[in-house]
Enzyme design. Sequence first.
Site, PDB file in Angstrom:
ATOM      1  N   HIS A 193       0.983  -0.931  -0.168  1.00 14.49           N
ATOM      2  CA  HIS A 193       0.049   0.128   0.415  1.00 14.49           C
ATOM      3  C   HIS A 193       0.938   1.546  -0.144  1.00 14.49           C
ATOM      4  O   HIS A 193       1.790   0.908   0.933  1.00 14.49           O
ATOM      5  CB  HIS A 193      -0.418   0.403   1.233  1.00 14.49           C
ATOM      6  N   LYS A 208      -0.617  10.676   0.694  1.00 15.30           N
ATOM      7  CA  LYS A 208       0.807  10.028   0.094  1.00 15.30           C
ATOM      8  C   LYS A 208       0.210   9.979  -2.396  1.00 15.30           C
ATOM      9  O   LYS A 208       1.535  10.819  -2.520  1.00 15.30           O
ATOM     10  CB  LYS A 208       1.030   8.866  -0.103  1.00 15.30           C
ATOM     11  N   ASP A 243      -1.030   4.238  -4.871  1.00 13.77           N
ATOM     12  CA  ASP A 243      -2.701   3.578  -4.219  1.00 13.77           C
ATOM     13  C   ASP A 243      -1.624   1.219  -3.400  1.00 13.77           C
ATOM     14  O   ASP A 243      -2.066   1.133  -2.608  1.00 13.77           O
ATOM     15  CB  ASP A 243      -3.949   3.154  -4.799  1.00 13.77           C
ATOM     16  N   ARG A 272      19.068  13.748  12.620  1.00 11.72           N
ATOM     17  CA  ARG A 272      19.343  14.468  12.373  1.00 11.72           C
ATOM     18  C   ARG A 272      20.103  15.089  11.335  1.00 11.72           C
ATOM     19  O   ARG A 272      20.479  15.476  10.811  1.00 11.72           O
ATOM     20  CB  ARG A 272      19.390  15.409  13.928  1.00 11.72           C
TER      21      ARG A 272
END
Length: 337
Positions: free
Chosen positions: A152, A173, A191, A257
């Site tokens: 998905h 998305k 999808d 980071r």
Amino acid sequence: MRPPAPFRHESIALPALVERLRDRVGIAIEAIGGGAPEGREVTVRHVHRPGLVLAGYTEHFEHRRVQILGNTECRYLMWLSPEQAAEAFGLLLSFDPPAIVLTAGNRLPDALEALAAEHGVPLFQTPDPTVPFMGLLRDVLEDHFAEQLTVHGSLVDVYGVGLLLTGPAGIGKSEMALDLVERGHRLVADDVVMATRKGDSVVMGAGTTLAEHFMEIRGLGIIDVRAMFGVRAIRFQKRIELVVSIHPWDEDEEYTRIGMVTEMRSILGVDLPLVKLPITPGKNVTVICEVIAMNHLLRHYGNDPAEAFSKRLRERIDTKAGPAMGRGISWFENDIE
């Protein structure tokens, strides 16, 4: 809900295999006799040249493979007497292989072709040389029998890098993929992405035959990306190289980071780099996706920004050069604008 399990095809009908070789690969292959191909199936991805079987050695013979007779095998049968050739070829036919293909334009004597018809083994012929034909046939079979998984998400080609955008339903998305397409990148699937393992370390992604390059945009409906943006905006397949996991910002989550540690996600047993991308209102995630792709290209060509920054920091510490915070230049070259 349990994630979908990988699956693979167990067989391919012989007529479907021949049609795929003709239509998709462009191989000139035709039936020349023997048994009818209807109702016969190929169940393994490998092919075989049965030279040793024709010589009488049958131990470890993998009879379920498509058998290839090239120049060497055909000339060997022609070199034998008619009785010896019938015995050698009959031994091969007794194992009931799914099909026999004569390459390089070879043909067998009528008596041997009639023998194949008696055993019900289909005979095919192609003008292609043996080695290139075997390579193409092996590629077709490996594609068909490869392990697959439905994922998905949305798959987009960004600067030549296959980005698989994943995340919970409704996170955006499809909207991100659409924005990337509008910026000149190419949509592979939305999808539902069909992931297929190729070899030991490659995962290919493609769309489904039903959805193709349609997208569902909440509040808008279904759009046709190919019709709207043109053929430049789509691809039918692309290697999946990076997984971008999109989710709402979580204060309790620890995010990368500097980027010294690369997280991975396994798809079909292949570890792919994973980038966790938290989103907040106002964050330009499309530009970040482009930067993710370009940063991956930099690393691929040996330029790792995180490693370069870490090296500079270690050098500053080792030389005891004082505070790291300071101007990057010593003077402004009269530029006081």
